[in-house]
Design an enzyme around this catalytic site. Structure first.
Site, PDB file in Angstrom:
ATOM      1  CE1 TYR A 208      -4.002  -2.940   5.646  1.00 50.00           C
ATOM      2  CE2 TYR A 208      -3.666  -0.595   5.275  1.00 50.00           C
ATOM      3  CZ  TYR A 208      -3.852  -1.869   4.777  1.00 50.00           C
ATOM      4  OH  TYR A 208      -3.875  -2.086   3.421  1.00 50.00           O
TER       5      TYR A 208
ATOM      6  CE  LYS B 116      -1.489  -4.607   3.449  1.00 47.78           C
ATOM      7  NZ  LYS B 116      -1.652  -5.944   2.863  1.00 47.78           N
TER       8      LYS B 116
ATOM      9  CB  SER C 121      -0.857  -0.029   1.272  1.00 52.26           C
ATOM     10  OG  SER C 121      -1.451   1.221   1.487  1.00 52.26           O
TER      11      SER C 121
HETATM   12  P1  NAD Z   1     -10.831  -7.229   1.358  1.00 51.35           P
HETATM   13  O1  NAD Z   1     -11.055  -7.199   2.835  1.00 51.35           O
HETATM   14  O2  NAD Z   1     -11.994  -7.070   0.460  1.00 51.35           O
HETATM   15  O3  NAD Z   1     -10.055  -8.559   0.955  1.00 51.35           O
HETATM   16  C1  NAD Z   1      -9.155  -9.226   1.822  1.00 51.35           C
HETATM   17  C2  NAD Z   1      -9.612 -10.669   1.934  1.00 51.35           C
HETATM   18  O4  NAD Z   1      -8.707 -11.384   2.797  1.00 51.35           O
HETATM   19  C3  NAD Z   1     -11.007 -10.804   2.568  1.00 51.35           C
HETATM   20  O5  NAD Z   1     -11.823 -11.573   1.701  1.00 51.35           O
HETATM   21  C4  NAD Z   1     -10.756 -11.538   3.891  1.00 51.35           C
HETATM   22  O6  NAD Z   1     -11.830 -12.405   4.222  1.00 51.35           O
HETATM   23  C5  NAD Z   1      -9.467 -12.276   3.601  1.00 51.35           C
HETATM   24  N1  NAD Z   1      -8.647 -12.597   4.776  1.00 51.35           N
HETATM   25  C6  NAD Z   1      -8.292 -11.779   5.808  1.00 51.35           C
HETATM   26  N2  NAD Z   1      -7.528 -12.459   6.681  1.00 51.35           N
HETATM   27  C7  NAD Z   1      -7.393 -13.719   6.189  1.00 51.35           C
HETATM   28  C8  NAD Z   1      -6.730 -14.891   6.664  1.00 51.35           C
HETATM   29  N3  NAD Z   1      -6.071 -14.912   7.812  1.00 51.35           N
HETATM   30  N4  NAD Z   1      -6.798 -16.023   5.914  1.00 51.35           N
HETATM   31  C9  NAD Z   1      -7.488 -16.045   4.744  1.00 51.35           C
HETATM   32  N5  NAD Z   1      -8.156 -14.971   4.261  1.00 51.35           N
HETATM   33  C10 NAD Z   1      -8.095 -13.823   4.980  1.00 51.35           C
HETATM   34  O7  NAD Z   1      -9.721  -6.105   1.046  1.00 51.35           O
HETATM   35  P2  NAD Z   1      -9.204  -5.540  -0.351  1.00 51.35           P
HETATM   36  O8  NAD Z   1      -9.537  -4.102  -0.397  1.00 51.35           O
HETATM   37  O9  NAD Z   1      -9.595  -6.422  -1.454  1.00 51.35           O
HETATM   38  O10 NAD Z   1      -7.634  -5.639  -0.082  1.00 51.35           O
HETATM   39  C11 NAD Z   1      -6.837  -6.707  -0.572  1.00 51.35           C
HETATM   40  C12 NAD Z   1      -5.402  -6.478  -0.135  1.00 51.35           C
HETATM   41  O11 NAD Z   1      -4.952  -5.229  -0.654  1.00 51.35           O
HETATM   42  C13 NAD Z   1      -5.230  -6.389   1.387  1.00 51.35           C
HETATM   43  O12 NAD Z   1      -4.014  -7.000   1.741  1.00 51.35           O
HETATM   44  C14 NAD Z   1      -5.186  -4.895   1.620  1.00 51.35           C
HETATM   45  O13 NAD Z   1      -4.480  -4.592   2.797  1.00 51.35           O
HETATM   46  C15 NAD Z   1      -4.459  -4.407   0.387  1.00 51.35           C
HETATM   47  N6  NAD Z   1      -4.710  -2.989   0.072  1.00 51.35           N
HETATM   48  C16 NAD Z   1      -5.992  -2.540  -0.024  1.00 51.35           C
HETATM   49  C17 NAD Z   1      -6.226  -1.177  -0.292  1.00 51.35           C
HETATM   50  C18 NAD Z   1      -7.644  -0.633  -0.369  1.00 51.35           C
HETATM   51  O14 NAD Z   1      -7.803   0.587  -0.257  1.00 51.35           O
HETATM   52  N7  NAD Z   1      -8.672  -1.456  -0.588  1.00 51.35           N
HETATM   53  C19 NAD Z   1      -5.158  -0.295  -0.461  1.00 51.35           C
HETATM   54  C20 NAD Z   1      -3.871  -0.802  -0.382  1.00 51.35           C
HETATM   55  C21 NAD Z   1      -3.653  -2.154  -0.111  1.00 51.35           C
HETATM   56  N1  UFG Z   2     -12.567  11.229   3.440  1.00 54.20           N
HETATM   57  C1  UFG Z   2     -13.561  12.095   3.830  1.00 54.20           C
HETATM   58  N2  UFG Z   2     -14.711  11.565   4.340  1.00 54.20           N
HETATM   59  C2  UFG Z   2     -14.898  10.231   4.488  1.00 54.20           C
HETATM   60  C3  UFG Z   2     -13.867   9.348   4.090  1.00 54.20           C
HETATM   61  C4  UFG Z   2     -12.702   9.888   3.573  1.00 54.20           C
HETATM   62  O1  UFG Z   2     -13.424  13.312   3.715  1.00 54.20           O
HETATM   63  O2  UFG Z   2     -15.963   9.804   4.977  1.00 54.20           O
HETATM   64  C5  UFG Z   2     -11.333  11.787   2.838  1.00 54.20           C
HETATM   65  C6  UFG Z   2     -10.068  11.495   3.632  1.00 54.20           C
HETATM   66  O3  UFG Z   2      -9.874  12.467   4.618  1.00 54.20           O
HETATM   67  C7  UFG Z   2      -9.010  11.486   2.540  1.00 54.20           C
HETATM   68  C8  UFG Z   2      -9.765  10.954   1.308  1.00 54.20           C
HETATM   69  O4  UFG Z   2     -11.139  11.158   1.585  1.00 54.20           O
HETATM   70  O5  UFG Z   2      -8.602  12.787   2.253  1.00 54.20           O
HETATM   71  C9  UFG Z   2      -9.526   9.473   1.057  1.00 54.20           C
HETATM   72  O6  UFG Z   2      -9.794   8.737   2.254  1.00 54.20           O
HETATM   73  P1  UFG Z   2      -9.940   7.146   2.242  1.00 54.20           P
HETATM   74  O7  UFG Z   2     -10.283   6.739   3.649  1.00 54.20           O
HETATM   75  O8  UFG Z   2     -10.853   6.714   1.165  1.00 54.20           O
HETATM   76  O9  UFG Z   2      -8.479   6.645   1.834  1.00 54.20           O
HETATM   77  P2  UFG Z   2      -7.064   6.877   2.515  1.00 54.20           P
HETATM   78  O10 UFG Z   2      -6.209   7.577   1.514  1.00 54.20           O
HETATM   79  O11 UFG Z   2      -7.192   7.491   3.851  1.00 54.20           O
HETATM   80  O12 UFG Z   2      -6.540   5.375   2.732  1.00 54.20           O
HETATM   81  C10 UFG Z   2      -6.749   4.346   1.767  1.00 54.20           C
HETATM   82  C11 UFG Z   2      -6.891   3.016   2.501  1.00 54.20           C
HETATM   83  C12 UFG Z   2      -5.599   2.649   3.175  1.00 54.20           C
HETATM   84  C13 UFG Z   2      -4.496   2.627   2.144  1.00 54.20           C
HETATM   85  C14 UFG Z   2      -4.413   3.941   1.414  1.00 54.20           C
HETATM   86  C15 UFG Z   2      -3.429   3.783   0.277  1.00 54.20           C
HETATM   87  O13 UFG Z   2      -7.910   3.095   3.470  1.00 54.20           O
HETATM   88  O14 UFG Z   2      -5.707   1.363   3.712  1.00 54.20           O
HETATM   89  O15 UFG Z   2      -5.681   4.298   0.862  1.00 54.20           O
HETATM   90  O16 UFG Z   2      -3.114   4.995  -0.285  1.00 54.20           O
HETATM   91  F1  UFG Z   2      -3.326   2.389   2.767  1.00 54.20           F
END
Ligand code: NAD
Ligand code: UFG
Length: 332
Positions: free
Chosen positions: A149, A153, A124
């Site tokens: 969290y 990562k 991330s």
């Molecule tokens: P998500 O929660 O939809 O998917 C993660 C999946 O992992 C879920 O289905 C959950 O049930 C499964 N899981 C969690 N712990 C587990 C375990 N111990 N064993 C088996 N399965 C398990 O999240 P996502 O948004 O699809 O994210 C996927 C990956 O990308 C994650 O590692 C997340 O940290 C990373 N990531 C997400 C974002 C974002 O904004 N969505 C940003 C950066 C990185």
């Molecule tokens: N925001 C609002 N109101 C809300 C939610 C978000 O104003 O209800 C704003 C936040 O302050 C920020 C922007 O919208 O400025 C984006 O916020 P998000 O929560 O959607 O995303 P973040 O950038 O905070 O974080 C996300 C994931 C993290 C990941 C990161 C990677 O939640 O897990 O992107 O860049 F690490």
């Protein structure tokens, strides 16, 4: 190739599986269903016409993982499984370190035992902390994370670097995602957060559907063009295609490579609100409130390395992301 997908029924993995199947790959999926539902397997089949080989297994459970994988020939593992709620990680650090780091270590042991040393990891942009510069290149130093969290990562990245350094036969690609939003254009799969959404786009779609009254915009006094936070929103289908391209890098004895997956464009919270309103014809009432603790002003990628090395670039616009997010919310 035979690809093992951890976290297979989650948001990003499910979209990646669709793209991998459409590129001719064979999928073995595992997920403990802690943040997703097994019906995603049928939804993937609805889009692709193929039912994946799926096992409801926890990556922390060595015996279960080993017994599922011991007879399988896996060419590469894409490791998505993990807990990802920033606020929850502050309240439950042990659970986050145990699940994300402990689970990754167990997974790595089993992969080594079954002879798979090719790994693509979901990292991330959070590992940059408050970035030293924007657009953020992969050379930008990692920073101080603001929550457990983010540290999981950052620490897993270090574990993977150490592993590959100790045993050069591992090939590791670390993908640092920026802000994935949107959904498959079919509206069949998308993001379904439990409870009150943390992230901007799911919150906006719930305001649009009437489930929530208004959006709270966290601060309009940042040093950004309109004062609200700027992020690099990327369509989840573009992100998924980045994984297909990353498989080529894995084939080339890559060592350990890191790539940003972002569009290179920063949009403010109000840009997203206005674009959503324009594309979908729905008013999103909002109120400016105090900054959210741990938020940074500005975060957007330089995707140049992924462009040149992987031959990947994001194709979808912010308009597409707003349209597809709303399409999914309406159908679900
Ligand atoms: P998500 O929660 O939809 O998917 C993660 C999946 O992992 C879920 O289905 C959950 O049930 C499964 N899981 C969690 N712990 C587990 C375990 N111990 N064993 C088996 N399965 C398990 O999240 P996502 O948004 O699809 O994210 C996927 C990956 O990308 C994650 O590692 C997340 O940290 C990373 N990531 C997400 C974002 C974002 O904004 N969505 C940003 C950066 C990185
Ligand atoms: N925001 C609002 N109101 C809300 C939610 C978000 O104003 O209800 C704003 C936040 O302050 C920020 C922007 O919208 O400025 C984006 O916020 P998000 O929560 O959607 O995303 P973040 O950038 O905070 O974080 C996300 C994931 C993290 C990941 C990161 C990677 O939640 O897990 O992107 O860049 F690490």
């Amino acid at each position: 190739m035979n690809i093992l997908i951890t976290g297979a029924t989650g948001f990003i993995a499910s979209h990646t599986i669709v793209e991998l199947i459409e590129s001719g790959h064979n999928i073995i999926g595992i997920d403990n269903l802690s943040n997703s539902s097994a019906d995603v397997v049928d939804k993937i089949a609805k889009i692709t016409g193929k039912k994946i080989d799926f096992y409801p297994v926890d990556i922390c459970d060595y015996s279960a993982l080993k017994s599922v994988l011991k007879d399988k020939k896996i060419d590469c593992c894409m490791h998505f499984a993990g807990l990802k709620a920033v606020g929850e990680s502050v309240a439950k650090p042990i659970e986050y370190y145990e699940n994300n780091i402990g689970g990754t270590i167990t997974l790595l042991k089993v992969l080594k035992e079954i002879g798979c040393k090719n790994l693509i990891f979901s990292s991330s942009a959070t590992v940059y902390g408050t970035p030293e510069f924007v657009p953020i290149t992969e050379e930008c130093p990692k920073g101080i994370c603001t929550n457990p969290y983010g540290w999981t990562k950052s620490m897993i990245e270090q574990i993977l670097l150490d592993l590959q350094n100790a045993d050069k036969s591992w090939n590791v690609v670390i993908l640092r995602y920026f802000n994935p939003i949107g959904a498959h254009p079919s509206g069949v799969i998308g993001e379904n957060p439990n409870g009150v959404p943390n992230n901007l786009m799911p919150y906006i779609t719930q305001v649009a559907s009437g489930k929530r009254e208004k959006l709270f915009v966290y601060g309009d006094d940042y040093d950004t063009p309109d004062g609200t936070g700027v992020r690099d929103y990327i369509h989840v289908v573009d992100l998924a295609q980045g994984h297909v391209k990353a498989l080529n890098a894995i084939n080339n004895n890559c060592g350990c490579e890191i790539f940003n997956l972002g569009t290179g464009h920063g949009y403010s919270v109000l840009d997203v609100v206005r674009t959503f309103e324009k594309v979908n014809g729905i008013k999103i009432p909002y109120e400016i409130v105090a900054r959210r603790s741990g938020d940074i002003a500005m975060c957007y990628a330089s995707p140049d390395k992924a462009n040149s090395v992987l031959g990947w670039s994001a194709k979808y616009s912010l308009e597409d992301m707003c349209r597809d997010s709303w399409n999914y919310q309406q159908k679900n």
